[in-house]
Write an enzyme that holds these catalytic residues in place. Sequence first.
Site, short mmCIF file in Angstrom:
data_model
loop_
_atom_site.label_atom_id
_atom_site.label_comp_id
_atom_site.label_asym_id
_atom_site.label_seq_id
_atom_site.Cartn_x
_atom_site.Cartn_y
_atom_site.Cartn_z
N HIS A 1 -3.36 -4.27 -7.42
CA HIS A 1 -3.94 -3.43 -7.59
C HIS A 1 -4.77 -3.38 -9.02
O HIS A 1 -5.32 -2.62 -9.82
CB HIS A 1 -3.13 -1.92 -7.62
CG HIS A 1 -2.90 -2.26 -6.35
ND1 HIS A 1 -3.27 -1.77 -5.16
CD2 HIS A 1 -1.88 -1.22 -5.60
CE1 HIS A 1 -3.49 -1.50 -3.87
NE2 HIS A 1 -1.71 -1.91 -3.78
N CYS B 1 0.98 2.23 0.56
CA CYS B 1 1.73 3.89 0.85
C CYS B 1 1.24 3.93 2.39
O CYS B 1 1.82 4.37 2.89
CB CYS B 1 0.77 4.92 0.08
SG CYS B 1 -1.01 4.56 0.21
C1 FAD Z 1 5.30 -0.11 1.02
C2 FAD Z 1 4.84 -0.08 -0.39
C3 FAD Z 1 4.18 1.93 -0.55
C4 FAD Z 1 4.05 1.86 -1.90
N1 FAD Z 1 3.73 3.54 -1.75
C5 FAD Z 1 3.14 3.58 -3.52
C6 FAD Z 1 2.56 5.09 -3.97
O1 FAD Z 1 2.31 5.43 -2.90
N2 FAD Z 1 2.38 5.41 -4.80
C7 FAD Z 1 2.16 4.45 -6.07
O2 FAD Z 1 1.81 4.66 -6.83
N3 FAD Z 1 2.52 2.89 -5.98
C8 FAD Z 1 2.86 2.84 -4.77
N4 FAD Z 1 3.89 1.76 -4.20
C9 FAD Z 1 3.96 0.67 -5.12
C10 FAD Z 1 2.48 0.44 -5.51
O3 FAD Z 1 2.26 -0.71 -4.54
C11 FAD Z 1 2.86 -1.45 -6.66
O4 FAD Z 1 3.32 -0.51 -8.34
C12 FAD Z 1 1.43 -1.95 -6.85
O5 FAD Z 1 1.24 -2.90 -5.67
C13 FAD Z 1 1.36 -2.65 -8.60
O6 FAD Z 1 0.07 -3.28 -8.33
P1 FAD Z 1 0.30 -4.79 -8.87
O7 FAD Z 1 -1.12 -5.64 -8.95
O8 FAD Z 1 0.72 -5.09 -10.29
O9 FAD Z 1 1.15 -5.47 -8.24
P2 FAD Z 1 1.28 -6.24 -6.43
O10 FAD Z 1 0.96 -5.37 -6.11
O11 FAD Z 1 2.90 -6.59 -6.37
O12 FAD Z 1 0.11 -7.27 -6.32
C14 FAD Z 1 0.40 -8.90 -7.74
C15 FAD Z 1 -0.76 -9.89 -6.30
O13 FAD Z 1 -0.21 -11.50 -7.53
C16 FAD Z 1 -0.35 -12.19 -6.46
N5 FAD Z 1 0.57 -13.15 -6.91
C17 FAD Z 1 2.01 -13.14 -7.40
N6 FAD Z 1 2.17 -14.33 -7.92
C18 FAD Z 1 1.47 -14.80 -7.44
C19 FAD Z 1 0.73 -16.83 -8.01
N7 FAD Z 1 1.84 -17.17 -8.52
N8 FAD Z 1 -0.53 -17.24 -7.99
C20 FAD Z 1 -1.06 -17.33 -7.08
N9 FAD Z 1 -0.78 -14.65 -6.81
C21 FAD Z 1 0.40 -14.51 -7.55
C22 FAD Z 1 0.21 -11.85 -5.08
O14 FAD Z 1 -0.25 -12.18 -4.28
C23 FAD Z 1 -0.45 -9.60 -4.99
O15 FAD Z 1 -1.27 -10.13 -4.94
C24 FAD Z 1 4.03 1.00 -3.35
C25 FAD Z 1 4.29 -0.08 -2.23
C26 FAD Z 1 5.29 -0.26 -1.52
C27 FAD Z 1 5.69 -1.71 -0.98
#
Ligand code: FAD
Length: 442
Positions: free
Chosen positions: A10, A42
């Site tokens: 995201h 979610c």
């Molecule tokens: C079951 C569930 C339900 C949720 N429901 C909600 C909701 O209803 N509403 C809401 O606001 N939030 C919700 N969340 C929280 C939300 O999903 C997270 O806050 C969000 O995914 C954060 O996004 P991000 O891109 O920062 O991190 P992440 O989603 O953790 O993505 C990080 C990315 O980095 C990649 N990565 C990490 N390290 C490396 C590396 N060394 N090399 C290459 N790639 C790497 C991973 O593969 C991943 O794709 C939910 C979470 C879960 C698990």
Amino acid sequence: MKTVIIGANHAGIAAANTLLDNYPEQKVVMIDRNSNLSYLGCGTALWVGRQIDSYENLFYTNREAFEAKGADIRMETTVKKIDFEGKKIFCESLDGATFEESYDKLILATGSLPIAPQIPGSDLEGISFLKLFQDGQEVDRQISDPAVKNVAVIGAGYIGVEIAEAAKRRGKEVRLFDVASTSLASYYDPWFSKDMDENLKKNGVETHYGERATAYKGSKHVEAVVTDKGEYPADLVINAIGFIPNTGLGKEHLECFGNGAYRVDSHQKTSDPDVYAVGDCATIYSNALRAETYIALATNAVRSGIVAGHNVGGTELESIGVQGSNGISIFGYNMVSTGLSVNMAEKNGLKVEYTDFEDLQRPGFMKHNAKVKIRIVYEKESRRVVGAQMASEEDISMGIHMFSLAIEEGVTIDKLKLLDIFFLPHFNQPYNYITMAALGAK
Ligand SMILES: Cc1cc2nc3c(=O)[nH]c(=O)nc-3n(C[C@H](O)[C@H](O)[C@H](O)COP(=O)(O)OP(=O)(O)OC[C@H]3O[C@@H](n4cnc5c(N)ncnc54)[C@H](O)[C@@H]3O)c2cc1C
Ligand SMILES: NC(=O)C1=CN([C@@H]2O[C@H](COP(=O)(O)OP(=O)(O)OC[C@H]3O[C@@H](n4cnc5c(N)ncnc54)[C@H](O)[C@@H]3O)[C@@H](O)[C@H]2O)C=CC1
């Protein structure tokens, strides 16, 4: 200008879209170790509970969409190391091939990792997390197995409560454990969470609060959860005790927060001027606390990605901070909150008062009606609103956004007392519950 984004979920996606859509001269490289991007976590519980027909629409973009915009996107590629001085990153793809990538600006969007309880038996089969799309698929596979009868969910936060509902909807015996004395304890005060607990119990979920898992038992596959109060049968355990920021790549070089998140300024810039951090791996400014904090939410990930994208692209844009607004809907009972509960405010050293109100949503003569309850939390001395919680069987979710804005803008509880709030029997009462709660403030 070449920008490398590590992490294409995201936060990384929002940063990439901002750069690609607004700054055509930018060369964007996106790297992610997973095989999919943009999974809406979610949806996991909705799919596992069969409240939706398929998991396939839980992705809102794909690799091809970014390639069409001109990005160089490498999936199933792990960044192993970053040379911040030489501005180089070292990658390894799934087939073991290694390569380097240079950058002018780097955006870290590596997200979070689920916290793993460090207790005996954690390596048994049948113990899962619920973070990735793949985790959800595995939990669904196990729940579809008729031999799996008892499901233990460790952690009654958002993920735990949602998956407990889903497992119950699939006919399992579900036990939900939390060290706190209610579910959802970091989001709601007991006046609300106790209603959710009743709702869970009424629908057949066995709740165990104030109870800590101390071991998992079994020979190869898990058979039981042991806690400080008893032992319970379990064919499937789902751990959901929170997230920690995934900051292994930069924690030696960049300034970090108490929980390990990269500290960022209002432009999402880290302590290295050429490195930005967004989403779950970074800190965020809380307008309720008026301080830097950590709140892992997809909504925050998207907003911080947009801010970083514009700053990297050359348009200065400051984050306006967040309130941590959130919502949950379980067996038809809806709860929404923003800012701080009384509990969380006090834990953070704020002196607060609160005002409660409970009534029917609409006038008594309306056929479709349900109770609605509201709590507004405000700082004792300044009287600024720092939090609100609302709950109903009705969809009352949109009302919470006004409180989010009130917190962001530092609006006092007194300003809300005579706020112009419309009345129409289809929606509310002439003495609106928000007005009534505000008027009740001491
Ligand atoms: C079951 C569930 C339900 C949720 N429901 C909600 C909701 O209803 N509403 C809401 O606001 N939030 C919700 N969340 C929280 C939300 O999903 C997270 O806050 C969000 O995914 C954060 O996004 P991000 O891109 O920062 O991190 P992440 O989603 O953790 O993505 C990080 C990315 O980095 C990649 N990565 C990490 N390290 C490396 C590396 N060394 N090399 C290459 N790639 C790497 C991973 O593969 C991943 O794709 C939910 C979470 C879960 C698990
Ligand atoms: N509807 C939404 O907005 C959703 C948001 N999310 C977000 O994803 C993130 C992760 O969610 P969760 O893992 O549910 O975290 P959470 O922080 O919501 O809940 C974790 C729960 O685990 C409990 N806990 C901690 N240690 C424990 C232990 N050893 N034994 C038993 N219980 C323990 C805590 O008391 C807490 O209730 C959160 O930031 C959450 O807000 C997740 C799902 C839905």
